[in-house]
Design a protein around this motif. Structure first.
Motif, PDB file in Angstrom:
ATOM      1  N   THR A 187       7.065  -4.111  -3.711  1.00 34.75           N
ATOM      2  CA  THR A 187       6.934  -3.606  -4.699  1.00 34.75           C
ATOM      3  C   THR A 187       7.161  -5.500  -5.123  1.00 34.75           C
ATOM      4  OG1 THR A 187       9.435  -3.325  -5.180  1.00 34.75           O
ATOM      5  CG2 THR A 187       7.789  -1.596  -5.634  1.00 34.75           C
TER       6      THR A 187
ATOM      7  N   HIS B 264      11.490  -3.569  -2.139  1.00 44.69           N
ATOM      8  CA  HIS B 264      12.104  -1.946  -2.882  1.00 44.69           C
ATOM      9  C   HIS B 264      13.103  -1.286  -3.274  1.00 44.69           C
ATOM     10  CE1 HIS B 264      13.134  -0.278   0.685  1.00 44.69           C
ATOM     11  NE2 HIS B 264      13.287  -1.302   1.652  1.00 44.69           N
TER      12      HIS B 264
ATOM     13  N   PRO C 111       7.395   1.211   0.318  1.00 46.44           N
ATOM     14  CA  PRO C 111       6.643   0.100  -0.212  1.00 46.44           C
ATOM     15  C   PRO C 111       7.085  -0.606  -0.212  1.00 46.44           C
ATOM     16  CG  PRO C 111       6.612   1.702  -1.895  1.00 46.44           C
ATOM     17  CD  PRO C 111       7.525   2.465  -0.744  1.00 46.44           C
TER      18      PRO C 111
ATOM     19  N   CYS D 100       1.080  -1.078   0.058  1.00 48.05           N
ATOM     20  CA  CYS D 100       0.290  -0.317   0.426  1.00 48.05           C
ATOM     21  C   CYS D 100       0.585   1.217  -0.366  1.00 48.05           C
ATOM     22  CB  CYS D 100      -1.042   0.498   0.999  1.00 48.05           C
ATOM     23  SG  CYS D 100       0.139  -0.325   2.965  1.00 48.05           S
ATOM     24  N   HIS D 101       0.289   2.666  -0.141  1.00 51.96           N
ATOM     25  CA  HIS D 101       1.107   3.370  -0.417  1.00 51.96           C
ATOM     26  C   HIS D 101       0.535   4.625   0.968  1.00 51.96           C
ATOM     27  CE1 HIS D 101       3.159   7.350  -2.087  1.00 51.96           C
ATOM     28  NE2 HIS D 101       1.830   7.571  -1.694  1.00 51.96           N
TER      29      HIS D 101
END
Length: 298
Positions: A80, A93, A78, A70-71
């Motif tokens: 990835t 990330h 975050p 989530c952002h």
């Protein structure tokens, strides 16, 4: 940060490790996960790759890694990518030149200056205010979770408290958890909630200002002398909210309300000390020049 060196490489998922990111030695605080700077096999991606401290926490680690997609604002790192089910746990990330908070204090030669402390507090409080407005508790704020980059801090280790042990189990003394930044209610097994994040934020600011998480009142700079003890109140109900911390640190001019933040994530205006900026430049050059080690078994 350890110097990159050519040797048989550790593989983590699709990544080959270049070097370990976590600091060691005097002043280093416990890190709730192992972090590495690593490059994908095709050379296209350089990432910070994390793995759990032990296999017993792998399942909870992956749950938190998936949630960390989530952002939560510009200062949150975050996730990835993460491991497929049934494979050894890891998450990643994007990499940017950054040093752990304890490394920043070491290369600077002591506590951070007031302008850096204010900016750090603003950025972290903004991230936590966004997290709490989303109905979440970060449950991973600690000095080790903060990486300082040229454009500002990056908050990592989302959900580290939840990864360490299930709610209801005592967390005090567990590997990777910094005791001075672990809220009392979470140490005894309580469910992580926003007031616990504020407690941990107070500990991080105390560490950045003094070099340890439980300072005497007189050690704190005037900027933090009232705020940090309020954040570190043992009673969760007595602590300020993250938005209150943000407003307390935000500069204001006569007759106007405080600005919620004064740091533009893309502006490169985060006030880092010169020696920390130099350390970031060295790290960037070393990673770019790294002669990627041969994978194991090749």
């Amino acid at each position: 940060m350890q110097q990159p060196r050519r040797t048989l490489a550790r593989q983590i998922g699709p990544y080959t490790v270049i070097t370990r990111l976590d600091p060691t030695g005097p002043g280093a605080t416990p890190v709730p996960e192992h972090r590495f700077i690593a490059r994908s096999a095709d050379g296209d991606r350089t990432s910070v790759v994390s793995v759990p401290l032990d296999e017993a926490t792998s399942a909870r680690f992956l749950i938190e890694a998936q949630a960390a997609r989530c952002h939560l604002g510009p200062w949150f790192a975050p996730v990835t990518e993460y491991a497929d089910p049934g494979m050894p746990a890891w998450c990643a990330h994007p990499y940017e030149p950054a040093v752990p908070l304890s490394t920043a204090l070491a290369v600077h030669g002591g506590p951070l200056p007031d302008e850096t402390l204010r900016a750090l507090g603003l950025c972290l409080a903004e991230t936590l205010a966004t997290t709490h407005a989303s109905g979440l508790a970060y449950a991973g704020v600690s000095p080790a979770a903060v990486l300082l980059a040229g454009g500002g801090p990056r908050l990592t280790c989302f959900g580290a408290v939840r990864t360490a042990a299930e709610d209801g189990q005592t967390r005090s003394g567990l590997p990777g958890l910094e005791p001075g930044s672990l809220p009392p209610e979470q140490a005894t097994g309580g469910r992580p909630r926003p007031p616990g994040d504020v407690y941990a934020l107070g500990a991080v600011l105390a560490y950045a200002a003094t070099g340890h998480t439980v300072p005497d009142h007189e050690e704190l700079p005037s900027l933090l002398r009232s705020l940090v003890p309020a954040c570190l109140a043992r009673d969760p109900a007595a602590r300020p909210r993250a938005i209150d911390v943000l407003q307390a640190l935000a500069p204001s001019t006569s007759g106007t309300a405080p600005s919620p933040t004064v740091i533009d994530p893309g502006s490169r205006e985060f006030p880092l000390p010169g020696r920390v900026i130099a350390a970031l430049a060295r790290q960037s050059a070393e990673i770019l020049a790294a002669d990627l080690p041969l994978p194991l078994g090749s």
